[in-house]
Enzyme design. Structure first.
Site, PDB file in Angstrom:
ATOM      1  N   CYS A 105       0.832  -1.206   0.000  1.00 13.98           N
ATOM      2  CA  CYS A 105       0.000   0.000   0.000  1.00 13.98           C
ATOM      3  C   CYS A 105       0.870   1.261   0.000  1.00 13.98           C
ATOM      4  CB  CYS A 105      -0.918  -0.042   1.221  1.00 13.98           C
ATOM      5  SG  CYS A 105      -1.783   1.495   1.575  1.00 13.98           S
TER       6      CYS A 105
ATOM      7  N   CYS B  22       0.100   3.739   2.807  1.00 12.43           N
ATOM      8  CA  CYS B  22       0.574   3.164   4.072  1.00 12.43           C
ATOM      9  C   CYS B  22       2.068   3.431   4.245  1.00 12.43           C
ATOM     10  CB  CYS B  22       0.329   1.660   4.120  1.00 12.43           C
ATOM     11  SG  CYS B  22      -1.408   1.172   4.042  1.00 12.43           S
TER      12      CYS B  22
END
Length: 145
Positions: free
Chosen positions: A68, A71
């Protein structure tokens, strides 16, 4: 002066210490690691409940995944917030790829998702990446209410 229970991020032992000592860089009574080293705690299915239920301090959990992009962009901001709030809030991370059961248990539908736990229960949740200052503001806002 009241005592506070803090779970060690290294050995997962529950430590009891006077609340006045929280900002004195205390060490674990079992393994002697610093209780607040500034690094978020990596939680697994085996350690999650203990950290959420046994910590008297609020716990902010970042549900994330290695693939991600947002993230990965938020990770340094999350670590900096952990350093700034050491002794007041515990910061933890759950890799949703490795811990799919935890992600399902908490209904994580998008990542990153932040969940704030206090007294063993979830008190706030937010999806999306935040910068350090916005993250700290979000935590403080929900701890006051």
């Amino acid at each position: 002066m009241s005592d506070v229970h803090v779970v060690c991020s290294s050995c997962h032992a529950v430590n009891r210490l006077p609340s006045a000592r929280l900002r004195e860089n205390p060490r674990c009574g079992k393994c002697h690691a610093h209780l607040f080293d500034g690094d978020p705690v990596e939680l697994t299915a085996a350690t999650f409940s203990k950290h959420i239920e046994k910590n008297d301090l609020p716990v902010v959990v970042d549900f994330w995944a290695p693939w991600c992009g947002p993230c990965r962009m938020m990770a340094p901001q999350f670590k900096q917030a952990s350093e700034d709030m050491a002794g007041r809030v515990v910061f933890a991370k759950v890799n949703t790829e490795a811990e799919q059961q935890l992600a399902a248990q908490f209904g994580i539908r998008s990542i990153p998702t932040l969940a704030l736990f206090q007294g063993g229960r979830e008190v706030a949740r937010m999806s999306g990446a935040l910068g350090k200052n916005d993250l700290i503001r979000w935590i403080e806002q929900h701890l006051r209410s």
